[in-house]
Structure formats: C-alpha cells, structure tokens
Design a protein around this motif. Structure first.
Motif, PDB file in Angstrom:
ATOM      1  N   PHE A   1      30.908  38.963  35.716  1.00  0.00           N
ATOM      2  CA  PHE A   1      31.842  39.237  36.323  1.00  0.00           C
ATOM      3  C   PHE A   1      33.213  40.855  35.887  1.00  0.00           C
ATOM      4  O   PHE A   1      33.432  39.707  34.538  1.00  0.00           O
ATOM      5  CB  PHE A   1      32.400  37.858  36.506  1.00  0.00           C
ATOM      6  N   CYS A   2      33.136  41.036  36.950  1.00  0.00           N
ATOM      7  CA  CYS A   2      34.173  42.499  35.734  1.00  0.00           C
ATOM      8  C   CYS A   2      36.072  41.835  35.825  1.00  0.00           C
ATOM      9  O   CYS A   2      36.051  41.393  37.309  1.00  0.00           O
ATOM     10  CB  CYS A   2      34.290  43.498  36.171  1.00  0.00           C
ATOM     11  N   THR A   3      36.332  41.611  35.038  1.00  0.00           N
ATOM     12  CA  THR A   3      37.880  41.016  35.165  1.00  0.00           C
ATOM     13  C   THR A   3      39.175  42.043  34.873  1.00  0.00           C
ATOM     14  O   THR A   3      39.761  41.790  35.741  1.00  0.00           O
ATOM     15  CB  THR A   3      38.039  40.260  33.755  1.00  0.00           C
ATOM     16  N   SER A   4      38.319  43.005  35.870  1.00  0.00           N
ATOM     17  CA  SER A   4      38.746  44.044  35.377  1.00  0.00           C
ATOM     18  C   SER A   4      39.023  44.717  36.733  1.00  0.00           C
ATOM     19  O   SER A   4      39.905  44.371  37.519  1.00  0.00           O
ATOM     20  CB  SER A   4      39.431  45.599  34.858  1.00  0.00           C
ATOM     21  N   CYS A   5      38.149  44.617  37.596  1.00  0.00           N
ATOM     22  CA  CYS A   5      37.488  45.252  38.682  1.00  0.00           C
ATOM     23  C   CYS A   5      37.673  44.108  39.964  1.00  0.00           C
ATOM     24  O   CYS A   5      37.225  44.404  40.547  1.00  0.00           O
ATOM     25  CB  CYS A   5      36.970  45.798  38.504  1.00  0.00           C
ATOM     26  N   LEU A   6      37.569  42.624  38.987  1.00  0.00           N
ATOM     27  CA  LEU A   6      37.446  42.146  39.562  1.00  0.00           C
ATOM     28  C   LEU A   6      36.225  41.925  40.754  1.00  0.00           C
ATOM     29  O   LEU A   6      36.599  41.052  42.120  1.00  0.00           O
ATOM     30  CB  LEU A   6      38.284  41.300  40.697  1.00  0.00           C
TER      31      LEU A   6
ATOM     32  N   PHE B   1      28.600  48.849  33.321  1.00  0.00           N
ATOM     33  CA  PHE B   1      29.484  49.010  32.927  1.00  0.00           C
ATOM     34  C   PHE B   1      31.141  49.159  32.967  1.00  0.00           C
ATOM     35  O   PHE B   1      30.959  50.321  34.216  1.00  0.00           O
ATOM     36  CB  PHE B   1      28.964  50.075  31.860  1.00  0.00           C
ATOM     37  N   HIS B   2      31.840  49.185  32.730  1.00  0.00           N
ATOM     38  CA  HIS B   2      33.631  49.289  32.558  1.00  0.00           C
ATOM     39  C   HIS B   2      33.861  50.001  32.181  1.00  0.00           C
ATOM     40  O   HIS B   2      33.893  49.843  30.689  1.00  0.00           O
ATOM     41  CB  HIS B   2      34.089  47.834  32.739  1.00  0.00           C
ATOM     42  N   CYS B   3      34.302  51.048  32.546  1.00  0.00           N
ATOM     43  CA  CYS B   3      34.478  52.419  31.887  1.00  0.00           C
ATOM     44  C   CYS B   3      36.533  51.999  31.322  1.00  0.00           C
ATOM     45  O   CYS B   3      36.566  52.068  32.846  1.00  0.00           O
ATOM     46  CB  CYS B   3      34.562  53.477  31.845  1.00  0.00           C
TER      47      CYS B   3
ATOM     48  N   ASN C   1      39.296  53.448  33.869  1.00  0.00           N
ATOM     49  CA  ASN C   1      39.597  51.888  34.122  1.00  0.00           C
ATOM     50  C   ASN C   1      38.436  51.284  35.359  1.00  0.00           C
ATOM     51  O   ASN C   1      38.926  50.966  37.028  1.00  0.00           O
ATOM     52  CB  ASN C   1      40.587  51.441  35.039  1.00  0.00           C
ATOM     53  N   SER C   2      37.377  51.778  35.651  1.00  0.00           N
ATOM     54  CA  SER C   2      36.236  51.047  36.854  1.00  0.00           C
ATOM     55  C   SER C   2      35.471  50.919  36.276  1.00  0.00           C
ATOM     56  O   SER C   2      34.325  50.911  35.397  1.00  0.00           O
ATOM     57  CB  SER C   2      36.067  52.493  37.911  1.00  0.00           C
ATOM     58  N   CYS C   3      34.038  49.869  37.054  1.00  0.00           N
ATOM     59  CA  CYS C   3      33.227  49.759  36.400  1.00  0.00           C
ATOM     60  C   CYS C   3      31.818  50.792  37.215  1.00  0.00           C
ATOM     61  O   CYS C   3      32.977  51.657  38.263  1.00  0.00           O
ATOM     62  CB  CYS C   3      32.479  48.196  37.402  1.00  0.00           C
ATOM     63  N   VAL C   4      31.267  51.014  36.755  1.00  0.00           N
ATOM     64  CA  VAL C   4      30.233  52.533  36.537  1.00  0.00           C
ATOM     65  C   VAL C   4      28.952  51.986  37.335  1.00  0.00           C
ATOM     66  O   VAL C   4      28.182  51.496  36.276  1.00  0.00           O
ATOM     67  CB  VAL C   4      30.311  53.767  35.857  1.00  0.00           C
TER      68      VAL C   4
HETATM   69 ZN   LIG Z   1      35.318  46.694  35.542  1.00  0.00          ZN
END
Ligand SMILES: [Zn+2]
Ligand SMILES: [Zn+2]
Length: 612
Positions: free
Chosen positions: A419-424, A432-434, A438-441
């Motif tokens: 779970f990406c805690t930045s993009c939720l 991967f979260h770049c 500031n986003s998962c790609v």
């Molecule tokens: Zn992310």
C-alpha cells in the motif's frame, strides 16, 4: 510472570511509524500466547479477559458475573478486551449486554479509545462494526481520530477517515487533528499523511485562535512548518493575541524557522508582480532559452579570435557568475531539476546547427546525409512522445481511495509493503512510487533526468526509441566531425603526432571541437543507457528498477537468484513482442497485461519465482 501489556491501561508514549505499528500489533499477534504454567481456573474475570481466555470468561459470566460491572478503577471488561485485542471476547461481552461506548478508566475513555491508543486496527474495525461512536471525546478532550494522530497509527487514521470521520473533526478546544499533529507530533509522517485528505489549513482553534501553522511554530516543529508552507498555509491570519505566523517565529528566536517563513513571504510577495508571474509561468521555457544562450556563449568565447586563453578563461568565469545570479533571480529552485533536460535540448539544437552548417556540405551524396535527417526527426518526435505520454501514473478518486482503504483494512491486507502511503493506493505489481513525480508509476523503470520524466509502462517504448535515435545522431555527428577535421585542418595524426595534430584541431575550429566534446558526452551516457535497456528488455524481461533491486538483493542473499529466472522473462523474442506489444503480422502473441491494475502474479506460473 504477568506481562505489562496484559495488566496496564493505555500507554501514554507515542507510537511508532506505520510499518512497526502494523507488524507489532497485528501481524505478530499469534505470538501473544497464554502462559503455560499457570492454572487458568483460578483466574478472575479481569485476568482471564486480559489473557483472552474465552472459556474461563464464559464460565464466570454463566456463573452470574455482570459484564457491565466496572472494576475498582472504573474499567469494564470490554476495555480490557479492547486494549489486549481480544476480538472473540469483545463479541462475547457485547452479546451479553456490555455497552460498546462505556466510558471508563482515569481518562474517561471508551474501549475504542483504548484500542486506538494501542494501535489495534482489527479491534477498531470490530468495535466500529458493533456500533462504537468514533466522534466521542475522552477525558483529555480527544476524539478517536485525534488519538490515532497522537499515537501515530497511520492505518487507523486512514480507516477512520475512510469510514466517514471528518478530517477536520475538533477536540474539546476546537483543535483539528492537523493542528494536533503540527503541535505535538515531531515526526513528519502524520502531518504529511493528514494533508493527503485535504484538511482545512485555515481552521483555527477556539482558545488561541491559532492555525495549524501557528501551532507548528509554537512547537518549533520544523518538519510540519515545511509541509504546511508547501501546501500554501496562510501567513496573514492573526491569532487571538494578534500574532501572524512570522511574529510567532520571531518569538521562538529559532533562526531556521524565521528563515523558512521570511523566505516564503518573499516568494509569495514576488507573485504579486505581474512580470514575475509571467516569468514563473514560463520558467521551463526560460530554462531552455538560457541553456541555448549559455551553450552558444561558451562556444563563442572559446571560438574568439584570440590566442589568450587567460582572456577566454576570465570571460567564462564572468559568464558563469552572471548566469548564477540570473538563475537565482528568475528560476525557482524546484525547476532546477529540469536543468539536464534543458541542457540536452539546448546542446542538441547546437549540435544539429553545427551538422547543418559545418558537416553536411562535406557529405557528397544525399544518401550519406539521410541518417542525419532521419535521426533528428526521430529524436525530437520520440523525445516529445516520451515526455507527453502518461508513463502510467496510478490515479484514484477520493471515493475510490476511501473504498479501497476500508476494503484493505477489513480484509486484513492494509499492508505498507503493498500500500502506498503517499498515494493511498494499493501498489500494482512492478509499480514504484516516484518521489520526483509524487505518484506511483506502473511498471516503473526509472525517473530519467535527461527527459525530466518518469519512464513507465506508458512511455517506455518511446524512451527506448528516443535513445536509439539519439545514438544515431551522435554517431553521425562524430563521423561528421572526423570528416570535417580531415578535410579542413591541415594536419593528420600520422604526420604530426598526437600533440601537434591536437593543437592544429583546436586552432582550426575551436567551435567544432567544443561541439564534439558535447557530442562525446551525450554519446557516452546515451549508449550506455541504450545497451543496458536492450539487455534488460530482451534478455531479462525486467525494468531497470527491478534489475537493480534484484542485484542488490543478490548481494545480500546467501542464495543469489539468476536475473534471468523471473516470471517476467519469456525468452528473447517473446520479451520483445511483450515490450512493444507487437504481433508482427501474427508471428507473435504478446501477453496483454494492464500493469496499472495487476496486483498478483496469477497471469503466470509461480514455479520459477523463488527470490527469497
Ligand atoms: Zn505512490
Ligand atoms: Zn518520476
């Protein structure tokens, strides 16, 4: 022999970050076992509840114990069951008439408050299902969300908000969770995390009339100040005593905080000037133009009709001084990350120009000129495509995010690894979260500084073609330079030796030598990158990110795994077909997988995949 967590009330220390909390409290609960040596039949009901002995509790309740009965510290059985994460007991006590929102203990809290302080997400889910009210305020004035923030339990914060608890819910003093985290939590995580749910940054509390920024300054919480300024917190709101954030900063006498705020105030003041607003809007264009001018000016100085390298050197120094002042004045710090792109575009322009003016006339036939034109057109076309096409950013609406969090939490899979805690969002496989974007790609390869863009499933093939065309142009330019030297400079390596021929080349046309140096520089990185990319795509079926991660894992592991034995490697030809999604007139059958939505390896046999 009594374990502390079984007998004590909620601990007042601050919790850990997401990963620790999650693993400590829930993943390891199997280890939380009953001591073997003691005789349970002598346990009273409180102790039996603390140890999670359902049968013993049932026995005592059958014998007439009233589950609503608080002990001498005014704590009910439901509180003990909640703080020790005894899910079965909570269900049992509720079925026997326990009140789910019973207040108790020193802090006059509900069982839900106790579960939150301990970070038991599964207990929070159960209590809410059983009708617990998350808006209730405890003896210290905190609501459930405030407690989750204070103890830094990110999954619980996410779950409560997803279940509809307002992110701007206030405590007894009118403080929102954002104010609380800015004031009391020194770590960056909860403040940054809360900001993802769009809380009000203008809200003020009832007593001091402070905004979250005021609170962060009062606590000298530099991390929070930084992120609050980044999201545009107001610098003009005055609190009850008439202080603006900058006034408070001066009171703290903390130089860093004063610097941060005054710098921000200056930046915002600049935006009121129309001229500077236009400049800010066109910063990237400005960067490209300045790099064009810079590359030309350096070449011009080098090419000056003077033998004095001292003069040329001083001119270059002077030029770099002017340039750094210009960059400071007009180009924002955050745009400087685009400098490599601007440099590449600027230098490509001058390389093409030099090829046109200096080299093309030496090529006798149109056929020998063709690779150059072909290369230039392909190069700029695929550069444009790489930059403009969505690399595969994982997007979600606020509604989808909330639904997703509830779903993941309730199925026990709200796990920081997936779970990406930045993009939720739940991270798709190979994503991967770049941090730059500031986003998962999806199917992330790398964030390439030369194109200023992430390379993912959407633009990876364009990026590869861009590299191929860049290499073609570079090789043609190197060939053109050598031809130019042999035609126009009256020297050869065989006749005059290395040093004389070098000085001849320099004096023959310093500009050509200068451009040649830039071409060599671009050739070196572009060729290296291209070879690596081709190797990864054709022979491994992996992305750069995966190759590097596996390589690092192998370095640490006692049982290294061959880079070729991954579920993504289907043999050279199939790898190429998959990468370009090409059928080649029915010769290949590419695997069609939507990497923005693929979460498991179910598309392929797992037999070969044994990296751990
Ligand atoms: Zn992310
Ligand atoms: Zn990126």
């Amino acid at each position: 022999m009594e374990c502390k967590s079984h007998s004590h009330g909620p601990l007042r220390h601050h919790g850990h970050s997401w990963p620790d909390t999650y693993e400590d409290k829930d993943l390891l609960k199997e280890q939380d076992v009953v001591p073997l040596v003691e005789d349970y039949s002598t346990f009273d009901i409180v102790k039996a509840t603390q140890y999670g002995l359902l049968e013993r509790c049932q026995e005592l309740v059958e014998a007439g114990y009233d589950v609503r009965q608080p002990d001498k510290e005014n704590v009910t059985l439901l509180h003990w069951a909640a703080i020790n994460n005894r899910l079965d007991l909570v269900k049992f006590f509720i079925s026997k008439g326990a009140v789910v929102d019973q207040l108790g203990g020193d802090l006059n809290s509900t069982p839900l408050h106790w579960a939150i302080r301990q970070g038991h997400l599964s207990m929070v889910i159960l209590l809410l299902k059983l009708g617990a009210d998350s808006t209730l305020i405890d003896g210290e004035g905190y609501s459930s969300l405030h407690l989750a923030v204070l103890f830094q339990h990110m999954p619980i914060i996410a779950y409560l908000i997803a279940k509809g608890q307002s992110v701007d819910t206030t405590d007894r003093n009118g403080q929102t969770p954002l104010m609380l985290s800015s004031h009391k939590v020194i770590g960056l995580e909860p403040t940054k995390f809360l900001l993802k749910f769009n809380p009000s940054i203008k809200a003020v509390d009832n007593i001091e009339k402070n905004t979250a920024l005021h609170w962060a300054i009062t606590a000298e919480n530099v991390n929070a100040i930084d992120v609050l300024l980044e999201v545009g917190s107001s610098l003009d709101i005055k609190n009850a005593k008439g202080y603006r954030p900058l006034d408070l900063a001066h009171q703290t006498k903390n130089r860093l905080i004063i610097h941060l705020l005054s710098e921000e105030e200056r930046t915002r003041a600049r935006r009121t000037s129309r001229f500077l607003r236009v400049v800010e809007k066109n910063e990237f264009l400005l960067l490209i133009v300045s790099s064009l001018v810079l590359i030309w000016t350096i070449g011009y100085v080098v090419d000056l009709n003077s033998d004095s390298w001292l003069l040329k050197g001083s001119l270059l120094l002077f030029l770099s001084a002017i340039l750094s002042v210009f960059a400071r004045l007009f180009i924002g710090y955050n745009k400087l990350k685009y400098f490599p792109v601007a440099f590449m575009l600027g230098s490509l322009f001058w390389i093409s120009w030099t090829c046109f003016i200096y080299f093309l006339p030496d090529f006798p036939t149109t056929i020998s000129q063709l690779p150059f034109f072909f290369g230039i057109v392909g190069l700029f076309y695929y550069f444009y495509k790489t930059v403009r096409v969505d690399p595969g950013y994982i997007k979600s609406t606020e509604e989808e995010i909330k639904k997703n969090i509830i779903n993941l939490a309730e199925t026990g899979s709200l796990d920081f690894r997936t779970f990406c805690t930045s993009c939720l969002v739940k991270k798709p496989l190979r994503s991967f979260h770049c941090h730059s974007c500031n986003s998962c790609v999806a199917r992330y390869d790398q964030h390439c500084i030369w194109v200023g863009q992430c390379i993912g499933v959407g633009n990876h093939s364009y990026f590869l073609l861009f590299l191929i065309f860049l290499t073609i142009v570079n090789i043609w330019a190197i060939y053109g330079t050598i031809l130019y030297w042999s035609e126009h400079c009256t020297t050869t390596y065989q006749q005059d030796g290395a040093w004389t021929s070098f000085t001849q080349i320099v004096s023959c046309s310093p500009w050509v030598l200068y451009i040649f140096t830039i071409v060599c520089f671009h050739t070196s990185w572009a060729t290296l990158l291209l070879v690596l990319q081709l190797y990864q795509i054709i022979f491994l079926g992996l992305t750069s990110h995966e190759r590097i991660t596996l390589w690092k894992q192998n370095k640490r592991s006692k049982h290294p795994v061959s880079l070729r034995k991954t579920p993504y490697n289907h043999g050279c030809l199939q790898n190429i077909a998959d990468f370009f999604q090409c059928r080649c007139f029915g010769m290949f059958k590419p695997n069609i997988i939507d990497w923005t939505k693929q979460y498991t390896l179910r598309f392929h046999s797992l037999k070969e995949w044994n990296t751990v």
